[in-house]
Write a protein that holds these residues in place. Structure first.
Motif, PDB file in Angstrom:
ATOM      1  N   TYR A 108       0.855  -1.186   0.000  1.00 22.86           N
ATOM      2  CA  TYR A 108       0.000   0.000   0.000  1.00 22.86           C
ATOM      3  C   TYR A 108       0.887   1.231   0.000  1.00 22.86           C
ATOM      4  CZ  TYR A 108      -3.966  -3.016   0.986  1.00 22.86           C
ATOM      5  OH  TYR A 108      -4.942  -3.982   0.894  1.00 22.86           O
ATOM      6  N   THR A 109       0.568   2.153  -0.900  1.00 24.19           N
ATOM      7  CA  THR A 109       1.429   3.312  -1.070  1.00 24.19           C
ATOM      8  C   THR A 109       0.600   4.507  -1.558  1.00 24.19           C
ATOM      9  OG1 THR A 109       3.485   4.082  -2.131  1.00 24.19           O
ATOM     10  CG2 THR A 109       2.051   2.650  -3.444  1.00 24.19           C
ATOM     11  N   THR A 110       1.292   5.559  -1.922  1.00 25.70           N
ATOM     12  CA  THR A 110       0.662   6.761  -2.468  1.00 25.70           C
ATOM     13  C   THR A 110       0.711   6.726  -3.992  1.00 25.70           C
ATOM     14  OG1 THR A 110       2.773   7.915  -2.411  1.00 25.70           O
ATOM     15  CG2 THR A 110       1.384   8.079  -0.444  1.00 25.70           C
ATOM     16  N   ASP A 111       0.099   7.710  -4.617  1.00 29.82           N
ATOM     17  CA  ASP A 111       0.168   7.790  -6.078  1.00 29.82           C
ATOM     18  C   ASP A 111       1.619   7.908  -6.542  1.00 29.82           C
ATOM     19  OD1 ASP A 111      -2.591   7.689  -6.239  1.00 29.82           O
ATOM     20  OD2 ASP A 111      -2.834   9.864  -6.362  1.00 29.82           O
ATOM     21  N   SER A 112       2.397   8.770  -5.886  1.00 34.65           N
ATOM     22  CA  SER A 112       3.802   8.929  -6.282  1.00 34.65           C
ATOM     23  C   SER A 112       4.604   7.684  -5.944  1.00 34.65           C
ATOM     24  CB  SER A 112       4.406  10.159  -5.592  1.00 34.65           C
ATOM     25  OG  SER A 112       4.349  10.023  -4.179  1.00 34.65           O
ATOM     26  N   GLY A 113       4.283   7.030  -4.821  1.00 34.59           N
ATOM     27  CA  GLY A 113       4.987   5.807  -4.463  1.00 34.59           C
ATOM     28  C   GLY A 113       4.719   4.685  -5.448  1.00 34.59           C
ATOM     29  N   ALA A 114       3.484   4.603  -5.933  1.00 33.10           N
ATOM     30  CA  ALA A 114       3.144   3.573  -6.914  1.00 33.10           C
ATOM     31  C   ALA A 114       3.920   3.777  -8.206  1.00 33.10           C
ATOM     32  CB  ALA A 114       1.643   3.583  -7.185  1.00 33.10           C
ATOM     33  N   ALA A 115       4.144   5.035  -8.570  1.00 31.06           N
ATOM     34  CA  ALA A 115       4.905   5.327  -9.781  1.00 31.06           C
ATOM     35  C   ALA A 115       6.378   4.978  -9.610  1.00 31.06           C
ATOM     36  CB  ALA A 115       4.753   6.798 -10.150  1.00 31.06           C
ATOM     37  N   SER A 116       6.874   5.010  -8.358  1.00 32.48           N
ATOM     38  CA  SER A 116       8.288   4.758  -8.098  1.00 32.48           C
ATOM     39  C   SER A 116       8.605   3.293  -7.828  1.00 32.48           C
ATOM     40  CB  SER A 116       8.755   5.588  -6.890  1.00 32.48           C
ATOM     41  OG  SER A 116       8.581   6.971  -7.129  1.00 32.48           O
ATOM     42  N   ALA A 117       7.628   2.544  -7.341  1.00 28.72           N
ATOM     43  CA  ALA A 117       7.867   1.149  -6.955  1.00 28.72           C
ATOM     44  C   ALA A 117       8.229   0.310  -8.175  1.00 28.72           C
ATOM     45  CB  ALA A 117       6.637   0.582  -6.268  1.00 28.72           C
ATOM     46  N   SER A 118       9.266  -0.508  -8.033  1.00 26.56           N
ATOM     47  CA  SER A 118       9.724  -1.355  -9.141  1.00 26.56           C
ATOM     48  C   SER A 118       9.822  -2.790  -8.647  1.00 26.56           C
ATOM     49  CB  SER A 118      11.085  -0.869  -9.654  1.00 26.56           C
ATOM     50  OG  SER A 118      11.007   0.464 -10.117  1.00 26.56           O
ATOM     51  N   LEU A 119       8.661  -3.433  -8.498  1.00 25.83           N
ATOM     52  CA  LEU A 119       8.627  -4.787  -7.961  1.00 25.83           C
ATOM     53  C   LEU A 119       8.192  -5.831  -8.980  1.00 25.83           C
ATOM     54  CD1 LEU A 119       7.005  -3.979  -4.499  1.00 25.83           C
ATOM     55  CD2 LEU A 119       9.389  -4.575  -4.934  1.00 25.83           C
ATOM     56  N   GLY A 120       7.795  -5.398 -10.153  1.00 22.57           N
ATOM     57  CA  GLY A 120       7.366  -6.362 -11.155  1.00 22.57           C
ATOM     58  C   GLY A 120       6.196  -7.183 -10.643  1.00 22.57           C
ATOM     59  N   ASP A 121       6.307  -8.513 -10.794  1.00 25.05           N
ATOM     60  CA  ASP A 121       5.239  -9.400 -10.343  1.00 25.05           C
ATOM     61  C   ASP A 121       5.486  -9.942  -8.939  1.00 25.05           C
ATOM     62  OD1 ASP A 121       7.360 -11.062 -10.841  1.00 25.05           O
ATOM     63  OD2 ASP A 121       6.306 -12.380 -12.241  1.00 25.05           O
ATOM     64  N   LEU A 122       6.400  -9.313  -8.187  1.00 25.09           N
ATOM     65  CA  LEU A 122       6.684  -9.779  -6.828  1.00 25.09           C
ATOM     66  C   LEU A 122       5.562  -9.429  -5.859  1.00 25.09           C
ATOM     67  CD1 LEU A 122      10.472  -8.795  -6.494  1.00 25.09           C
ATOM     68  CD2 LEU A 122       9.505 -11.089  -6.814  1.00 25.09           C
ATOM     69  N   ALA A 123       4.791  -8.389  -6.151  1.00 29.27           N
ATOM     70  CA  ALA A 123       3.730  -7.950  -5.253  1.00 29.27           C
ATOM     71  C   ALA A 123       2.713  -7.136  -6.022  1.00 29.27           C
ATOM     72  CB  ALA A 123       4.304  -7.117  -4.102  1.00 29.27           C
TER      73      ALA A 123
END
Length: 221
Positions: A108-123
């Motif tokens: 769970y994150t923010t709009d900006s955090g979602a744009a920055s997260a680089s987890l692929g299909d891990l989560a």
């Protein structure tokens, strides 16, 4: 929408710290208490920790007992509870152990955090908008069928749930030692809690687990 029952779990020293100043995961619990926590994990549908704890401790966050995992499967549940973390920034290292063992994971994150997260299909990454809204987070978990959520920290996460009046139970394991480091982390940060210092929580149970005392409080009761 039915929100999950929220249980906060923490181990503290007698003087209220959750770690020493070095922040290297100072052991507060004993083997019996670690086993008790494993039982609480096995009884939960999801386990949540903050991203800072993921980065600092690099935990697997699993049910360790093979018997408890087997019992979950026999009850038609996944072997391990859903693993959940919360981050405002999306700064998550995909190489950490959290992502590579156990079953499903949700961030769970923010709009900006979602744009920055680089987890692929891990989560699965879920944005809660411009800021983290813990009530909305619980609504989403409830929609996923989570009826019991165990929250294992850290301090900012515990503080957020309690200051928002969202915690149903607190389990505090008090270890018989003193840390005494002014800069060491505590269970809770300063905050405006519902009712302020005049409000007394209900003490539901006290138990002895080896040399550790486990206190169960009901904040809403």
């Amino acid at each position: 929408m039915t929100r999950p029952y929220v249980l906060l779990s923490v181990a503290v020293s007698v003087d209220g710290y959750i770690d020493d100043q070095a922040g290297q995961g100072f052991p507060l619990s004993n083997d019996l208490d670690f086993d008790r926590v494993d039982q609480v994990r096995a009884e939960s549908d999801a386990i949540l920790i903050g991203a800072e704890t993921v980065r600092r401790d690099n935990p697997r966050l699993l049910v360790n007992s093979a018997e408890r995992r087997a019992a979950r499967v026999a009850d038609g549940l996944p072997e391990h509870p859903l693993k959940v973390t919360v981050t405002g920034s999306g700064d998550l290292d995909p190489g950490l152990r959290f992502w590579h063992c156990g079953g499903r994971k949700v961030v769970y994150t923010t709009d900006s955090g979602a744009a920055s997260a680089s987890l692929g299909d891990l989560a699965e990454v879920v944005s809660l908008g411009a800021e983290i809204d813990f009530a909305q987070l619980l609504d989403d978990l409830g929609g996923r069928g989570v009826s019991r959520l165990m929250v294992e920290g850290g301090g900012r996460i515990h503080t957020a749930f309690l200051s928002a009046g969202l915690a149903d139970e607190i389990q505090v394991a008090v270890a018989p030692l003193l840390i005494g480091h002014a800069g060491a982390p505590r269970f809770l940060n300063p905050a405006e809690f519902p009712g302020g210092p005049a409000r007394r929580m209900r003490l539901e149970d006290v138990s002895r687990v080896g040399d550790v005392a486990v206190l169960r409080y009901l904040p809403k009761g």
